[in-house]
Design an enzyme around this catalytic site. Structure first.
Site, short mmCIF file in Angstrom:
data_model
loop_
_atom_site.label_atom_id
_atom_site.label_comp_id
_atom_site.label_asym_id
_atom_site.label_seq_id
_atom_site.Cartn_x
_atom_site.Cartn_y
_atom_site.Cartn_z
N ASP A 78 40.96 39.80 42.88
CA ASP A 78 42.01 40.72 43.12
C ASP A 78 42.38 41.11 41.57
O ASP A 78 42.29 40.22 40.59
CB ASP A 78 43.22 40.28 44.00
N GLU A 135 44.65 36.40 45.24
CA GLU A 135 45.20 35.04 44.62
C GLU A 135 46.65 35.43 44.14
O GLU A 135 47.71 34.66 43.89
CB GLU A 135 44.36 34.69 43.42
ZN LIG Z 1 47.33 35.90 37.44
ZN LIG Z 2 44.51 34.40 37.52
#
Ligand SMILES: [Zn+2]
Ligand SMILES: [Zn+2]
Length: 389
Positions: A78, A135
């Site tokens: 991401d 994440e």
């Molecule tokens: Zn980051």
């Molecule tokens: Zn990262």
């Protein structure tokens, strides 16, 4: 045994993949283009693929020669909700979205390792290459675990790699124990009784109660936490009232708690409740604490960290494996995987690649020169830890 030759030969190809991902960044759980490219490439190399794990996550399974343990290698896919201020030909083509943490590079390095491992299969057992969504604050690792990641793809060990621009390109840190913090949030609502600012005896002042709570919360760090361990409590917002001469009827304190140790975290959460409620009640008001746990601390397992270090030394040289690295109070959701399986989260030095050396900065860019190094470390983790018998 430096960078693997056939991976070094893929540098140009990997750089092209990385820059393509960089041009087309996608936010948490929207990584459909990225996941599609990942799945398509894995399949084209003869790798079994399952998609849509934890919404947009992808897992590829590479079987080696003969029976053996299984290893999980993880990358994140991401990007961040911010504008890019670089002027490279591969800068983000999507306004307000940018790969400012290098997850484009992480995805590319794991693809490079997967391609090499699928071609050579010079290991025993199984490799699960795990491409996770979200994440950056949305716990994509947890979403994949909840969706059956380790049930459907059993892993005896897991490894993840993050580029670290503050370390010189090609250096590696693998440090045992807690290396990144747990990051929790809290809101404390204090209820008093409003009154005229000149007649406080007619009310219960939530601002004075709140001030006592702010001060007392710091004693959770200085008096409740074992001094050998560590914690941060920061009250970052104190909201109350909107007139010079009116005592408000409520106030809200909010902030963040960072810890490395679950026991410290438990004691701070419980202590925050008893301090806030006790002080408020003692002063005639009430307090409600909403404590929300975020990512847990990232804790590297000792044995796997030692193994990762020796593998890393084989690729970059023992002199470039750093032992002197301090943990950071930042947080990382690979922590959820390390709670389930033994493993290690490595930092790969990436300095010198862009105007900014800080991730999450509009002028950060992943340093393409480290792509073959990271891909080689991932591949060697498999070959060295699961040698063919
Ligand atoms: Zn980051
Ligand atoms: Zn990262």
């Amino acid at each position: 045994m430096p960078v693997i030759n056939s991976i070094a030969a893929m540098e140009e190809e990997m750089t092209a993949w990385r820059r393509d991902f960089h041009m087309h960044p996608e936010l948490a759980y929207q990584e459909t283009r990225t996941a599609g490219i990942v799945a398509e490439k894995l399949k084209s190399w003869g790798i079994e693929v399952k998609t849509e794990i934890g919404k947009t996550g992808v897992v590829g399974v590479i079987r080696g020669a003969g029976d053996g343990p299984s290893i999980g290698l993880r990358a994140d896919m991401d990007a961040l909700p911010m504008d890019e201020h670089n002027d490279t030909p591969w800068k983000s083509r999507t306004a307000g979205v940018m790969h400012a943490c290098g997850h484009d590079g992480h995805t590319t390095m794991l693809l490079g390792a997967a391609k090499y491992l699928a071609e050579t299969r010079n290991f025993a057992g199984t490799v699960n290459v795990i491409f996770q969504p979200a994440e950056e604050g949305f716990a994509g690792a947890k979403a994949m675990i909840d969706d059956g990641l380790f049930r459907d793809f059993p892993c005896d060990q897991v490894y993840g790699l993050h580029n670290w621009p503050q370390m010189p390109a090609g250096s590696i840190a693998a440090v045992p124990g807690p290396i990144m913090a747990a990051a929790d949030k809290f809101d404390i609502t204090i209820r008093g009784k409003g009154a005229h600012g000149a007649m406080p005896h007619n009310g219960v002042d939530p601002v004075v109660i709140g001030a006592q709570i702010v001060t007392a919360l710091q004693s959770l760090v200085s008096r409740t936490t074992d001094p050998i361990r560590t914690a941060v409590i920061s009250v970052t917002m104190f909201k109350a009232g909107n007139a010079y001469n009116v005592i408000p009827d409520h106030a809200v304190l909010s902030g963040t708690v960072r810890t490395f140790d679950g026991r410290v975290q438990d004691r701070i959460e419980a202590g925050m409740k008893s301090i806030a409620e006790g002080i408020a009640t003692g002063m005639g008001g009430r307090a409600e604490v909403d404590y929300r746990r975020g990512y847990p601390a990232t804790v590297n397992h000792a044995r796997e960290t030692e193994l990762a270090r020796s593998v890393a030394a084989g690729v970059v040289g023992a002199e470039n494996v750093r032992q002197d690295v301090e943990p950071t109070m930042g947080a990382e959701d690979f922590s959820f995987m390390l709670q389930e399986k033994p493993g290690c989260y490595l930092w790969l030095g990436g300095g010198g690649g862009a105007p900014s050396e800080n991730v999450h900065h509009p002028q950060y860019d992943f340093n393409d020169a480290i792509l073959p190094i990271g891909a080689s470390v991932l591949a060697r983790l498999v070959e060295d830890l699961q040698p063919k018998r």
